[in-house]
Motif scaffolding. Structure first.
Motif, PDB file in Angstrom:
ATOM      1  N   PRO A  35      -9.895   3.033  -1.460  1.00  0.00           N
ATOM      2  CA  PRO A  35     -10.255   1.974  -0.456  1.00  0.00           C
ATOM      3  C   PRO A  35     -11.439   1.935   0.302  1.00  0.00           C
ATOM      4  O   PRO A  35     -11.696   3.213   0.878  1.00  0.00           O
ATOM      5  N   SER A  36     -12.230   0.943   0.755  1.00  0.00           N
ATOM      6  CA  SER A  36     -13.299   0.884   1.624  1.00  0.00           C
ATOM      7  C   SER A  36     -12.579   0.393   2.824  1.00  0.00           C
ATOM      8  O   SER A  36     -11.447   0.012   2.868  1.00  0.00           O
ATOM      9  N   ALA A  37     -13.221   0.439   4.140  1.00  0.00           N
ATOM     10  CA  ALA A  37     -12.664  -0.208   5.200  1.00  0.00           C
ATOM     11  C   ALA A  37     -12.778  -1.635   5.356  1.00  0.00           C
ATOM     12  O   ALA A  37     -13.722  -2.188   4.447  1.00  0.00           O
ATOM     13  N   PRO A  38     -12.173  -2.268   5.887  1.00  0.00           N
ATOM     14  CA  PRO A  38     -12.271  -3.743   5.600  1.00  0.00           C
ATOM     15  C   PRO A  38     -13.510  -4.437   6.134  1.00  0.00           C
ATOM     16  O   PRO A  38     -14.091  -3.786   7.176  1.00  0.00           O
ATOM     17  N   VAL A  75     -18.128  -9.078  11.353  1.00  0.00           N
ATOM     18  CA  VAL A  75     -18.623  -7.591  11.494  1.00  0.00           C
ATOM     19  C   VAL A  75     -17.723  -6.797  10.816  1.00  0.00           C
ATOM     20  O   VAL A  75     -16.324  -6.699  10.673  1.00  0.00           O
ATOM     21  N   LYS A  76     -18.031  -5.667   9.882  1.00  0.00           N
ATOM     22  CA  LYS A  76     -17.380  -4.612   9.126  1.00  0.00           C
ATOM     23  C   LYS A  76     -16.889  -3.828  10.101  1.00  0.00           C
ATOM     24  O   LYS A  76     -17.371  -3.392  11.355  1.00  0.00           O
ATOM     25  N   VAL A  77     -15.457  -3.342   9.686  1.00  0.00           N
ATOM     26  CA  VAL A  77     -14.730  -2.499  10.653  1.00  0.00           C
ATOM     27  C   VAL A  77     -15.735  -1.163  10.945  1.00  0.00           C
ATOM     28  O   VAL A  77     -15.684  -0.519  11.937  1.00  0.00           O
ATOM     29  N   THR A  78     -16.327  -0.563   9.723  1.00  0.00           N
ATOM     30  CA  THR A  78     -17.133   0.492   9.825  1.00  0.00           C
ATOM     31  C   THR A  78     -18.177   0.352  11.066  1.00  0.00           C
ATOM     32  O   THR A  78     -18.284   1.061  11.908  1.00  0.00           O
ATOM     33  N   ASP A  79     -18.956  -0.920  11.414  1.00  0.00           N
ATOM     34  CA  ASP A  79     -19.879  -1.019  12.366  1.00  0.00           C
ATOM     35  C   ASP A  79     -18.942  -1.188  13.598  1.00  0.00           C
ATOM     36  O   ASP A  79     -19.670  -0.701  14.709  1.00  0.00           O
ATOM     37  N   GLY A 106     -12.105   3.860   9.562  1.00  0.00           N
ATOM     38  CA  GLY A 106     -12.098   2.570   8.842  1.00  0.00           C
ATOM     39  C   GLY A 106     -11.246   2.646   7.380  1.00  0.00           C
ATOM     40  O   GLY A 106     -10.391   2.024   7.161  1.00  0.00           O
ATOM     41  N   GLU A 107     -11.739   3.695   6.753  1.00  0.00           N
ATOM     42  CA  GLU A 107     -11.372   3.829   5.445  1.00  0.00           C
ATOM     43  C   GLU A 107      -9.743   4.603   5.607  1.00  0.00           C
ATOM     44  O   GLU A 107      -8.894   4.104   4.879  1.00  0.00           O
ATOM     45  N   TYR A 108      -9.611   5.534   6.467  1.00  0.00           N
ATOM     46  CA  TYR A 108      -8.425   6.221   6.748  1.00  0.00           C
ATOM     47  C   TYR A 108      -7.264   5.349   6.962  1.00  0.00           C
ATOM     48  O   TYR A 108      -6.324   5.206   6.336  1.00  0.00           O
ATOM     49  N   GLY A 135     -11.893   6.130   0.957  1.00  0.00           N
ATOM     50  CA  GLY A 135     -13.228   6.486   0.549  1.00  0.00           C
ATOM     51  C   GLY A 135     -14.233   7.087   1.538  1.00  0.00           C
ATOM     52  O   GLY A 135     -13.590   7.006   2.650  1.00  0.00           O
ATOM     53  N   PHE A 136     -15.426   7.261   1.209  1.00  0.00           N
ATOM     54  CA  PHE A 136     -16.559   7.454   2.163  1.00  0.00           C
ATOM     55  C   PHE A 136     -16.431   8.629   3.120  1.00  0.00           C
ATOM     56  O   PHE A 136     -17.707   9.025   3.405  1.00  0.00           O
ATOM     57  N   TYR A 137     -15.410   9.560   3.078  1.00  0.00           N
ATOM     58  CA  TYR A 137     -15.609  10.837   3.854  1.00  0.00           C
ATOM     59  C   TYR A 137     -14.802  12.024   3.433  1.00  0.00           C
ATOM     60  O   TYR A 137     -14.041  11.695   2.307  1.00  0.00           O
ATOM     61  N   SER A 159     -23.350   8.789   3.005  1.00  0.00           N
ATOM     62  CA  SER A 159     -24.250   7.637   3.697  1.00  0.00           C
ATOM     63  C   SER A 159     -23.400   6.364   3.257  1.00  0.00           C
ATOM     64  O   SER A 159     -22.431   6.220   2.728  1.00  0.00           O
ATOM     65  N   ARG A 160     -24.051   5.179   4.028  1.00  0.00           N
ATOM     66  CA  ARG A 160     -23.318   4.049   4.238  1.00  0.00           C
ATOM     67  C   ARG A 160     -23.047   3.584   2.571  1.00  0.00           C
ATOM     68  O   ARG A 160     -23.887   3.921   1.688  1.00  0.00           O
ATOM     69  N   GLY A 161     -21.953   3.041   2.360  1.00  0.00           N
ATOM     70  CA  GLY A 161     -21.467   2.456   1.226  1.00  0.00           C
ATOM     71  C   GLY A 161     -20.887   3.597   0.146  1.00  0.00           C
ATOM     72  O   GLY A 161     -20.790   3.428  -0.958  1.00  0.00           O
ATOM     73  N   GLY A 162     -20.729   4.765   0.760  1.00  0.00           N
ATOM     74  CA  GLY A 162     -20.240   5.884   0.092  1.00  0.00           C
ATOM     75  C   GLY A 162     -18.917   5.929  -0.604  1.00  0.00           C
ATOM     76  O   GLY A 162     -18.493   6.884  -1.016  1.00  0.00           O
ATOM     77  N   SER A 163     -17.977   5.059  -0.278  1.00  0.00           N
ATOM     78  CA  SER A 163     -16.803   4.927  -0.855  1.00  0.00           C
ATOM     79  C   SER A 163     -16.843   4.783  -2.549  1.00  0.00           C
ATOM     80  O   SER A 163     -16.002   5.272  -3.131  1.00  0.00           O
ATOM     81  N   ASP A 164     -18.070   4.257  -2.714  1.00  0.00           N
ATOM     82  CA  ASP A 164     -18.345   4.231  -4.365  1.00  0.00           C
ATOM     83  C   ASP A 164     -18.299   5.407  -4.962  1.00  0.00           C
ATOM     84  O   ASP A 164     -18.063   5.983  -6.109  1.00  0.00           O
ATOM     85  N   ILE A 165     -18.856   6.619  -4.033  1.00  0.00           N
ATOM     86  CA  ILE A 165     -19.045   7.847  -4.327  1.00  0.00           C
ATOM     87  C   ILE A 165     -17.636   8.585  -4.528  1.00  0.00           C
ATOM     88  O   ILE A 165     -17.314   9.312  -5.549  1.00  0.00           O
TER      89      ILE A 165
HETATM   90  N1  ASP Z   1     -17.362   1.373   5.149  1.00  0.00           N
HETATM   91  C1  ASP Z   1     -18.492   2.264   4.872  1.00  0.00           C
HETATM   92  C2  ASP Z   1     -19.539   1.418   5.001  1.00  0.00           C
HETATM   93  O1  ASP Z   1     -19.505   0.290   5.446  1.00  0.00           O
HETATM   94  C3  ASP Z   1     -18.436   2.645   3.230  1.00  0.00           C
HETATM   95  C4  ASP Z   1     -18.252   1.813   2.089  1.00  0.00           C
HETATM   96  O2  ASP Z   1     -17.621   0.699   2.444  1.00  0.00           O
HETATM   97  O3  ASP Z   1     -18.337   2.248   0.883  1.00  0.00           O
HETATM   98  O4  ASP Z   1     -20.808   1.684   4.770  1.00  0.00           O
END
Ligand code: ASP
Length: 439
Positions: free
Chosen positions: A36-39, A47-51, A114-116, A168-170, A182-188
């Motif tokens: 999962p990503s963060a909400p 606003v995204k939880v990561t932000d 956020g992801e945790y 994801g992400f970390y 880097s941002r969007g890294g849950s895909d990785i």
């Molecule tokens: N939550 C992180 C972001 O907003 C990572 C992700 O969603 O992939 O960049």
């Protein structure tokens, strides 16, 4: 059959969205590993939880009281937890987070929560085992992702785990400190897990039904792409057409695992399959068209350039010494051009010009700015006759001047340069010719 499913932030932004994801997962028992990503955003100006986490951490660093900010973030999770009717209380987790924020645990640590936390919630909701990514995704001392050590560790760790949620992400550095991609890294992360468990497919669930043949901000309702190869994807992604983090293709690609981009809000859509290679004939001659603005060209002229050995090398060395990466180098008999990102070049412009004068004593150097590059990408173009002819006549009919042409030797793409002002019109003309009215 074994599938790794990654859900993006908008797919997990609220209890209602998580329920959709849960249904998708339960529908197919091969969906065994969930990343999962963060909400993310629940509505467009949310606003995204990561932000929120970054903002909260920055506030803590400047000595502000973060009680309110922490409460807002906790509120997001509490709303999800009650919407899912879970018996889960994150109060203690948030106390630890607050404490570590005050002790300057780092921005990466902050963002990773956020992801945790979403991982904890989703594992509880699905009844899957929770595996903290900090234990299985490894970065080296320099902060670079350690792909082989991770693969080995993760493979062993998941060997006897039937179903798990891995946020994801970390991951973590050798000293245990948290490090994010880097941002969007849950895909990785999703791709890394798919490689480790040798998944049959890596499903990446997002809020669009796959990759589109063109940018929907330019072309009305562009067709989706059914199947695309990694190489085609890379060409299009480089030009800005992205549905996922660019680095996410590497872990699965080396194992030949396909990626399926799917839409959580329209699970009935097949989405886009991203594959190593395929016998499936593409629907059109081109798979997609994408482009970017903001390039410039350094045009160097010198008499008898053609007979001067080492000319190109000396020119490129100047570019290298100035720490700039170049895109293309179209050349003529006595001309040599280098296409670069305008923003990268602008600050070093005079140093580069002086360097070129010293290196190759040109007759003239001329700069052309505000150029756009457009890539027409498609495995179907290989050995097809008349592709360039059609492309050029489509642009001629749209009254667009072509400033540069480059066809890769793989025949997978043709790249053209046009003026920034002609960019959108050129994309529309190409789309109309190759996709809309393709026969
Ligand atoms: N939550 C992180 C972001 O907003 C990572 C992700 O969603 O992939 O960049």
């Amino acid at each position: 059959m074994k599938k790794v499913v990654k859900f993006g932030g908008s797919s997990l932004a609220s209890a209602a969205q998580i329920k959709k994801a849960g249904q998708i997962i339960r529908e197919d028992e091969s969906r065994r590993y969930v990343v999962p990503s963060a909400p993310g955003r629940r509505y467009s100006d949310d606003v995204k939880v990561t932000d929120l986490l970054y903002q909260c951490y920055d506030a803590a660093m400047s000595g502000e009281d973060i009680t309110e900010k922490i409460a807002v973030i906790k509120g997001r999770y509490d709303e999800i937890i009650s919407g899912l009717e879970l018996d889960l209380d994150l109060t203690e987790e948030f106390e630890v987070i607050r404490d570590l924020f005050m002790r300057k645990a780092g921005r990466d640590y902050a963002a990773s929560r956020g992801e945790y936390l979403n991982g904890l919630v989703i594992a509880e909701y699905l009844g899957y085992r929770f595996i903290d990514a900090a234990e299985v995704i490894l970065f080296d001392e320099k902060g670079a992702f350690d792909s082989e050590a991770t693969n080995e560790l993760l493979r062993r760790r998941l060997e006897n785990v039937e179903r798990a949620v891995i946020p994801g992400f970390y991951g973590a550095m050798p000293d245990g400190s948290v490090k994010t991609f880097s941002r969007g890294g849950s895909d990785i992360t999703g791709s890394i897990v798919a490689r480790a468990v040798r998944a049959d497919v890596y499903e990446n669930w997002t809020d669009v039904s796959g990759m589109l043949t063109s940018d929907p901000n330019i072309v009305d309702n562009p067709e989706p792409i059914e199947t695309i190869t990694y190489r085609e994807l890379r060409e299009l992604a480089y030009m800005g057409a992205t549905v996922m983090h660019e680095d996410a293709i590497f872990p699965v690609r080396r194992e030949g695992i396909p990626i399926n981009i799917r839409n959580t809000n329209r699970p009935q859509d097949p989405g886009t399959m991203i594959v190593e290679s395929t016998c499936r004939q593409p629907k059109h001659l081109i798979t997609g068209v994408a482009g970017k603005k903001g390039f410039c060209s350094i045009n160097i002229e010198k008499e008898m350039m053609n007979s001067e050995i080492g000319f190109g090398r000396r020119v490129l060395q100047v570019i290298e010494e100035n720490g700039i990466s170049f895109e293309h180098t179209p050349s003529g008999i006595d001309t040599f051009s280098i296409l670069l990102h305008q923003s990268e070049f602008a600050e070093k412009e005079q140093a580069v010009i002086a360097g070129l004068h010293r290196a190759v004593q040109p007759s003239s150097i001329d700069l052309e700015t505000d150029l756009a590059l457009i890539a027409i990408v498609g495995r179907g173009m290989k050995a097809a006759k008349g592709t360039a002819g059609r492309l050029f006549s489509a642009l001629a009919h749209a009254n667009i001047n072509i400033k540069m042409i480059d066809q890769g030797s793989s025949e997978l793409n043709i790249i053209i340069g046009v003026r920034n002002d002609d960019f959108e019109e050129a994309i529309r003309a190409i789309y109309a010719c190759f996709i809309d009215s393709d026969i």
